[in-house]
Design a protein around this motif. Structure first.
Motif, PDB file in Angstrom:
ATOM      1  N   THR A 135     -10.561   4.601   2.713  1.00 23.09           N
ATOM      2  CA  THR A 135     -11.894   4.033   2.501  1.00 23.09           C
ATOM      3  C   THR A 135     -12.926   4.720   3.392  1.00 23.09           C
ATOM      4  O   THR A 135     -14.080   4.917   2.987  1.00 23.09           O
ATOM      5  N   ARG A 136     -12.501   5.102   4.580  1.00 23.40           N
ATOM      6  CA  ARG A 136     -13.405   5.816   5.509  1.00 23.40           C
ATOM      7  C   ARG A 136     -13.587   7.277   5.111  1.00 23.40           C
ATOM      8  O   ARG A 136     -14.362   8.003   5.737  1.00 23.40           O
ATOM      9  N   GLY A 137     -12.880   7.729   4.098  1.00 22.18           N
ATOM     10  CA  GLY A 137     -12.990   9.123   3.678  1.00 22.18           C
ATOM     11  C   GLY A 137     -12.037  10.051   4.394  1.00 22.18           C
ATOM     12  O   GLY A 137     -12.164  11.275   4.305  1.00 22.18           O
ATOM     13  N   GLU A 138     -11.040   9.495   5.093  1.00 18.24           N
ATOM     14  CA  GLU A 138     -10.064  10.312   5.810  1.00 18.24           C
ATOM     15  C   GLU A 138      -8.855  10.605   4.929  1.00 18.24           C
ATOM     16  O   GLU A 138      -8.485   9.803   4.076  1.00 18.24           O
ATOM     17  N   TRP A 139      -8.252  11.763   5.150  1.00 16.70           N
ATOM     18  CA  TRP A 139      -7.013  12.106   4.468  1.00 16.70           C
ATOM     19  C   TRP A 139      -5.859  11.435   5.207  1.00 16.70           C
ATOM     20  O   TRP A 139      -5.906  11.271   6.429  1.00 16.70           O
ATOM     21  N   VAL A 140      -4.826  11.081   4.459  1.00 16.35           N
ATOM     22  CA  VAL A 140      -3.633  10.466   5.047  1.00 16.35           C
ATOM     23  C   VAL A 140      -2.419  11.296   4.650  1.00 16.35           C
ATOM     24  O   VAL A 140      -2.256  11.659   3.481  1.00 16.35           O
ATOM     25  N   LEU A 141      -1.574  11.605   5.625  1.00 14.74           N
ATOM     26  CA  LEU A 141      -0.348  12.356   5.397  1.00 14.74           C
ATOM     27  C   LEU A 141       0.827  11.476   5.802  1.00 14.74           C
ATOM     28  O   LEU A 141       0.955  11.084   6.959  1.00 14.74           O
ATOM     29  N   GLY A 142       1.680  11.146   4.835  1.00 22.35           N
ATOM     30  CA  GLY A 142       2.768  10.221   5.078  1.00 22.35           C
ATOM     31  C   GLY A 142       4.144  10.873   5.131  1.00 22.35           C
ATOM     32  O   GLY A 142       4.469  11.733   4.308  1.00 22.35           O
ATOM     33  N   ASP A 143       4.919  10.457   6.097  1.00 20.89           N
ATOM     34  CA  ASP A 143       6.333  10.804   6.193  1.00 20.89           C
ATOM     35  C   ASP A 143       7.088   9.682   5.484  1.00 20.89           C
ATOM     36  O   ASP A 143       7.346   8.645   6.057  1.00 20.89           O
ATOM     37  N   ARG A 144       7.351   9.871   4.207  1.00 19.99           N
ATOM     38  CA  ARG A 144       7.967   8.911   3.289  1.00 19.99           C
ATOM     39  C   ARG A 144       6.965   7.856   2.806  1.00 19.99           C
ATOM     40  O   ARG A 144       5.992   7.540   3.478  1.00 19.99           O
ATOM     41  N   HIS A 145       7.254   7.331   1.614  1.00 16.90           N
ATOM     42  CA  HIS A 145       6.496   6.214   1.060  1.00 16.90           C
ATOM     43  C   HIS A 145       7.377   5.544   0.002  1.00 16.90           C
ATOM     44  O   HIS A 145       8.599   5.510   0.144  1.00 16.90           O
ATOM     45  N   ASN A 146       6.783   5.030  -1.047  1.00 17.44           N
ATOM     46  CA  ASN A 146       7.507   4.190  -1.988  1.00 17.44           C
ATOM     47  C   ASN A 146       8.643   4.910  -2.721  1.00 17.44           C
ATOM     48  O   ASN A 146       9.650   4.291  -3.075  1.00 17.44           O
ATOM     49  N   LEU A 147       8.498   6.207  -2.941  1.00 19.13           N
ATOM     50  CA  LEU A 147       9.541   6.949  -3.643  1.00 19.13           C
ATOM     51  C   LEU A 147      10.872   6.875  -2.888  1.00 19.13           C
ATOM     52  O   LEU A 147      11.941   6.871  -3.516  1.00 19.13           O
ATOM     53  N   SER A 148      10.813   6.795  -1.559  1.00 20.26           N
ATOM     54  CA  SER A 148      12.050   6.668  -0.784  1.00 20.26           C
ATOM     55  C   SER A 148      12.782   5.378  -1.112  1.00 20.26           C
ATOM     56  O   SER A 148      14.013   5.356  -1.225  1.00 20.26           O
ATOM     57  N   SER A 149      12.048   4.287  -1.253  1.00 25.81           N
ATOM     58  CA  SER A 149      12.705   3.018  -1.590  1.00 25.81           C
ATOM     59  C   SER A 149      13.271   3.047  -2.999  1.00 25.81           C
ATOM     60  O   SER A 149      14.357   2.517  -3.261  1.00 25.81           O
ATOM     61  N   LEU A 150      12.543   3.653  -3.922  1.00 25.93           N
ATOM     62  CA  LEU A 150      13.061   3.794  -5.283  1.00 25.93           C
ATOM     63  C   LEU A 150      14.371   4.580  -5.277  1.00 25.93           C
ATOM     64  O   LEU A 150      15.324   4.231  -5.987  1.00 25.93           O
ATOM     65  N   ALA A 151      14.419   5.635  -4.442  1.00 19.04           N
ATOM     66  CA  ALA A 151      15.611   6.485  -4.403  1.00 19.04           C
ATOM     67  C   ALA A 151      16.744   5.865  -3.591  1.00 19.04           C
ATOM     68  O   ALA A 151      17.893   5.813  -4.050  1.00 19.04           O
ATOM     69  N   TYR A 152      16.426   5.388  -2.384  1.00 21.02           N
ATOM     70  CA  TYR A 152      17.481   4.905  -1.491  1.00 21.02           C
ATOM     71  C   TYR A 152      17.947   3.486  -1.849  1.00 21.02           C
ATOM     72  O   TYR A 152      19.149   3.238  -1.996  1.00 21.02           O
TER      73      TYR A 152
END
Length: 210
Positions: free
Chosen positions: A93-110
């Motif tokens: 919302t502040r216009g910042e980029w976010v870089l994630g180490d894992r997200h929802n795809l990990s739960s779908l897979a694991y």
């Protein structure tokens, strides 16, 4: 590519030993050069004080009170909900980029593929995230045996990393299945040398319209 600042949420995914840490460093530097500002970096599970406490519950084995698969799944989504609500969405919302180490795809897979809880995962995912998803997911694909060998060479394995090989084979199959149906998920061959993996990631990023 242009330098116009538009917030994006990019996630790095992969099995243990796929090289996520070095890929995250590479992508972080790319984003900073592209936007002029370092991205907000997150990890899952974790990323907020409360979510980090949930991470400990998931990662640390307690033989006197083994964590059941359903509780593991729910804890991961509780941690994710905290992170999305208190860190990721406010940053975007502040216009910042976010870089994630894992997200929802990990739960779908694991948890979905590996644990066989896809029905539960899909219900809880929809309830906690709705239609929210990354703009780009970079999935580092690696043979589970090779990945686990790399992970073991780093030191002691955590509770998740100690799962049987078949668990990771199911997880890998699920990662690839979702990637084949979603254009926002890019698959990178993580069995290559690190230099080759990084070259492919940079080529992917440079080819995209931001």
């Amino acid at each position: 590519m242009n330098s116009e600042k538009t917030s994006k949420f990019i996630v790095i995914e992969g099995l243990e030993g796929a090289g996520k840490s070095s890929a995250i460093s590479l992508v972080r530097d790319f984003i900073e050069k592209h936007t002029g500002t370092a991205p907000v970096c997150t990890r899952e599970p974790g990323g907020t004080p409360l979510a980090e406490r949930m991470r400990d519950l998931v990662k640390i084995a307690d033989e006197s009170d083994p964590l059941c698969d359903e509780a593991e799944c729910l804890l991961l989504y509780a941690a994710r909900a905290q992170l999305v609500a208190n860190v990721i969405k406010p940053a975007l919302t502040r216009g910042e980029w976010v870089l994630g180490d894992r997200h929802n795809l990990s739960s779908l897979a694991y948890q979905g593929g590996g644990r066989g809880l896809m029905d539960l995962v899909e219900v809880v995912s929809h309830a906690t995230l709705g239609e929210f998803k990354p703009d780009l997911t970079i999935y580092l694909d690696i043979d589970p045996e090779l990945g686990l060998s790399r992970a073991a060479s780093r030191g002691e394995l955590d509770r998740i990393e100690k799962q049987e090989l078949a668990f990771f084979e199911r997880a890998r199959g699920t990662f690839l299945s979702f990637a084949s149906k979603d254009d926002s998920i890019a698959v990178i061959d993580a069995g290559q040398t690190m230099a080759e993996v990084h070259k492919d990631i940079l080529a992917l990023l440079q080819s995209m319209e931001w």
